[in-house]
Write a protein that holds these residues in place. Sequence first.
Motif, short mmCIF file in Angstrom:
data_model
loop_
_atom_site.label_atom_id
_atom_site.label_comp_id
_atom_site.label_asym_id
_atom_site.label_seq_id
_atom_site.Cartn_x
_atom_site.Cartn_y
_atom_site.Cartn_z
N TYR B 33 0.84 -1.20 0.00
CA TYR B 33 0.00 0.00 0.00
C TYR B 33 0.88 1.25 0.00
CZ TYR B 33 -2.91 -3.53 2.42
OH TYR B 33 -3.58 -4.67 2.81
N LEU B 91 3.68 7.21 2.96
CA LEU B 91 3.90 5.99 3.75
C LEU B 91 3.64 4.77 2.89
CD1 LEU B 91 1.90 7.11 6.91
CD2 LEU B 91 4.36 6.75 6.83
N TYR B 102 -0.76 -5.45 8.85
CA TYR B 102 -0.09 -4.31 8.22
C TYR B 102 1.17 -3.92 8.97
CZ TYR B 102 -4.80 -3.49 6.33
OH TYR B 102 -6.02 -3.61 5.72
N PHE B 104 4.03 -0.67 8.62
CA PHE B 104 4.36 0.57 7.91
C PHE B 104 5.86 0.77 7.85
CE2 PHE B 104 0.47 2.84 7.02
CZ PHE B 104 -0.46 2.21 7.81
N GLY B 105 6.32 1.39 6.77
CA GLY B 105 7.68 1.87 6.69
C GLY B 105 7.80 3.21 7.40
N SER B 106 9.02 3.75 7.42
CA SER B 106 9.28 5.00 8.13
C SER B 106 8.78 6.23 7.38
CB SER B 106 10.77 5.15 8.41
OG SER B 106 11.21 4.13 9.27
N GLY B 107 8.46 6.05 6.10
CA GLY B 107 7.88 7.15 5.34
C GLY B 107 8.91 8.02 4.64
#
Lengths: 109, 113
Positions: B33, B91, B102, B104-107
């Motif tokens: 995503y 993100l 899910y 998440f990466g650090s963005g």
Amino acid sequence: EDKVVQSPLSLVVHEGDTVTLNCSYEVTNFRSLLWYKQEKKAPTFLFMLTSSGIEKKSGRLSSILDKKELFSILNITATQTGDSAIYLCAVSNTGKLIFGQGTTLQVKP
Amino acid sequence: EAEVAQSPRYKITEKSQAVAFWCDPISGHATLYWYRQILGQGPELLVQFQDESVVDDSQLPKDRFSAERLKGVDSTLKIQPAELGDSAMYLCASSPDIGVGYTFGSGTRLTVV
């Protein structure tokens, strides 16, 4: 249209206080509700709730879901300055996460 | 612990320039995503991939944004031309399958000047 609404949008408390954050939703094909904590970077996972009335706890944090009234609350007891962050509520449906706008919590010493 | 890798962490670009972000999901995660988070708001889904196929890009501004995941592993999100309103945190997240687990990466924080 699917939507997730959080309240309050911001909150300032002092260390030791207890806070309750609210999340209401109108989402088709509900699968689960998730709470995240975000501190200037990516959201970090707190809880995932799928069943009504079952409280999830992790230390000073707890959360519960009401699927009849379509809301969830996140409680933080004995708040600490390290709890200062944005708390995001998200609902999962057919795979994607629909986020609320977040509640910004500031805990003062 | 497995992580979602994103680069760059920060990007400053002039409006009308092209910019690209990269994401490497957790190994084995089929679903990827891209979300955009404007300051003061919650993240909003831009595009969702299942392996190399786009599942949902209904909120992707297709006149200027494109996303690909050619081999079903890593992914690139491109903006051309960038506009001031594109300034946001981008993100990337992955999950083993649709709707579960899910991460998440650090963005990438983008500033368009």
